[in-house]
Design a protein around this motif. Sequence first.
Motif, PDB file in Angstrom:
ATOM      1  N   ALA A  69      37.655  37.455  38.570  1.00 38.98           N
ATOM      2  CA  ALA A  69      36.369  36.755  38.534  1.00 38.98           C
ATOM      3  C   ALA A  69      35.766  36.784  37.133  1.00 38.98           C
ATOM      4  O   ALA A  69      35.253  35.775  36.631  1.00 38.98           O
ATOM      5  N   ASN A  70      35.815  37.929  36.472  1.00 40.31           N
ATOM      6  CA  ASN A  70      35.257  38.034  35.123  1.00 40.31           C
ATOM      7  C   ASN A  70      36.044  37.192  34.120  1.00 40.31           C
ATOM      8  O   ASN A  70      35.467  36.560  33.231  1.00 40.31           O
ATOM      9  N   ASP A  71      37.372  37.186  34.247  1.00 43.45           N
ATOM     10  CA  ASP A  71      38.179  36.362  33.353  1.00 43.45           C
ATOM     11  C   ASP A  71      37.895  34.881  33.572  1.00 43.45           C
ATOM     12  O   ASP A  71      37.819  34.093  32.624  1.00 43.45           O
ATOM     13  N   LEU A  72      37.733  34.486  34.829  1.00 43.76           N
ATOM     14  CA  LEU A  72      37.407  33.087  35.112  1.00 43.76           C
ATOM     15  C   LEU A  72      36.034  32.720  34.551  1.00 43.76           C
ATOM     16  O   LEU A  72      35.811  31.581  34.125  1.00 43.76           O
ATOM     17  N   ALA A  73      35.127  33.680  34.546  1.00 38.96           N
ATOM     18  CA  ALA A  73      33.818  33.457  33.926  1.00 38.96           C
ATOM     19  C   ALA A  73      33.983  33.194  32.435  1.00 38.96           C
ATOM     20  O   ALA A  73      33.413  32.239  31.891  1.00 38.96           O
ATOM     21  N   ARG A  74      34.775  34.012  31.770  1.00 38.51           N
ATOM     22  CA  ARG A  74      34.997  33.839  30.330  1.00 38.51           C
ATOM     23  C   ARG A  74      35.711  32.519  30.042  1.00 38.51           C
ATOM     24  O   ARG A  74      35.378  31.811  29.080  1.00 38.51           O
ATOM     25  N   LEU A  75      36.695  32.195  30.858  1.00 36.05           N
ATOM     26  CA  LEU A  75      37.432  30.942  30.692  1.00 36.05           C
ATOM     27  C   LEU A  75      36.513  29.737  30.881  1.00 36.05           C
ATOM     28  O   LEU A  75      36.536  28.780  30.082  1.00 36.05           O
ATOM     29  N   THR A  76      35.692  29.773  31.905  1.00 41.87           N
ATOM     30  CA  THR A  76      34.804  28.651  32.189  1.00 41.87           C
ATOM     31  C   THR A  76      33.739  28.493  31.111  1.00 41.87           C
ATOM     32  O   THR A  76      33.401  27.368  30.711  1.00 41.87           O
ATOM     33  N   ALA A  77      33.202  29.609  30.632  1.00 38.53           N
ATOM     34  CA  ALA A  77      32.219  29.546  29.543  1.00 38.53           C
ATOM     35  C   ALA A  77      32.842  28.885  28.316  1.00 38.53           C
ATOM     36  O   ALA A  77      32.204  28.070  27.636  1.00 38.53           O
TER      37      ALA A  77
END
Length: 380
Positions: free
Chosen positions: A155-163
Amino acid sequence: MTGTSTLPKAAAKPSSLYTNAKASALFDVESGRILYSNNGDTAMGIASLTKIMTAIVAIEHGKLTDMVKTSKRAVGKEGSSIYLQLGEEMSLSNMLYGLMLRSGNDAATAIAEHVGGSEEGFVHLMNEKAAFIGLTHSKFQNPHGLDQAEHYSSANDLARLTAYALKNEVFAEIVSTKVKKVPNPHEKWEYSYTNKNKMLTMYDGADGVKTGYTKKTLRCLVSSATRQGQQLAAVTINDSDDWADHRKMLDWGFNNYPLQEIAAKGQAIAGYPYIIGRTFKYPVAEQETESIQSRLVLLNTDSIHYLLGERGMLEWYMNNDKMGASPVYDQASSRLQLPETSRKTLQTLTDFRKAEKLNQDGDSAWYQSFSKVLDMLFEI
């Protein structure tokens, strides 16, 4: 030389947040700050959320006007589809709409083969990009997200990717589109791709991003919304009630972590003959203001930045973690008249510098000179 100060204290701790997801994260897109996380670093299957990476890699490495030809491998791809036919050609731009709005696995495969030379070559680019962004709990094995061993993210990696991805204007335009009409080479009527992301019609300010589902990973969703100049995005993995949870998460973020102006361009610095050169904003909860400190770091008078008019950086910290910084100038400096460089532009320049550094072909002198120019102009 340094100086420090703090903002006035405040109270009121944000209310607790609960979702039905096995893993979740909420983040501010502009700053990249993760505002909420539950099992955020747990590596899990992510289904078609994979296509966020597929899209940004294709946008950055491909040419949007190129015609992508559909192979037998792409046509036969299982799962969700935009029903491409063998040998059919479609522009990369339009195929990206089919990828992100309808989650076409055939589109993902065709895009990968076109941009990467093969699906395997494209997957290599995906993992290179993951390392570049700093995703530490992610590994990609395919461009579509069908369940596969050793294909995962968090979830945190997807947050960074999406940002990262939302700072790309092409990506942001695609994922915010509700319906896209695309030329049909076989019939007189056009293809019509309706976005599967229901948040675009059920949440005020919604502007992205991607749905996902497989029988193994179950429901996955990344959504984003912008209100009063602040863009937040939410991630849930394996969530049986994701639409409701995302509305709740985004409301919680906007209510508890509004984007606040920490420093304004042209603002005087108490006790020093300097002014702030760039506005700095950050999502801050009410009770966190007591933890924010500023630190003025002055430059040596013989440095390049000093000779160009900069006098130092005003750095901002929260609980000793750096939030960001703004350059400072003399009060009469002409540098203050220059337009502020957007964070998107800075990100692009930073990415370009990193890419050039990684792909130097021996002309290190050219790179070092160009790098210094960017430093001088944009304080990167």
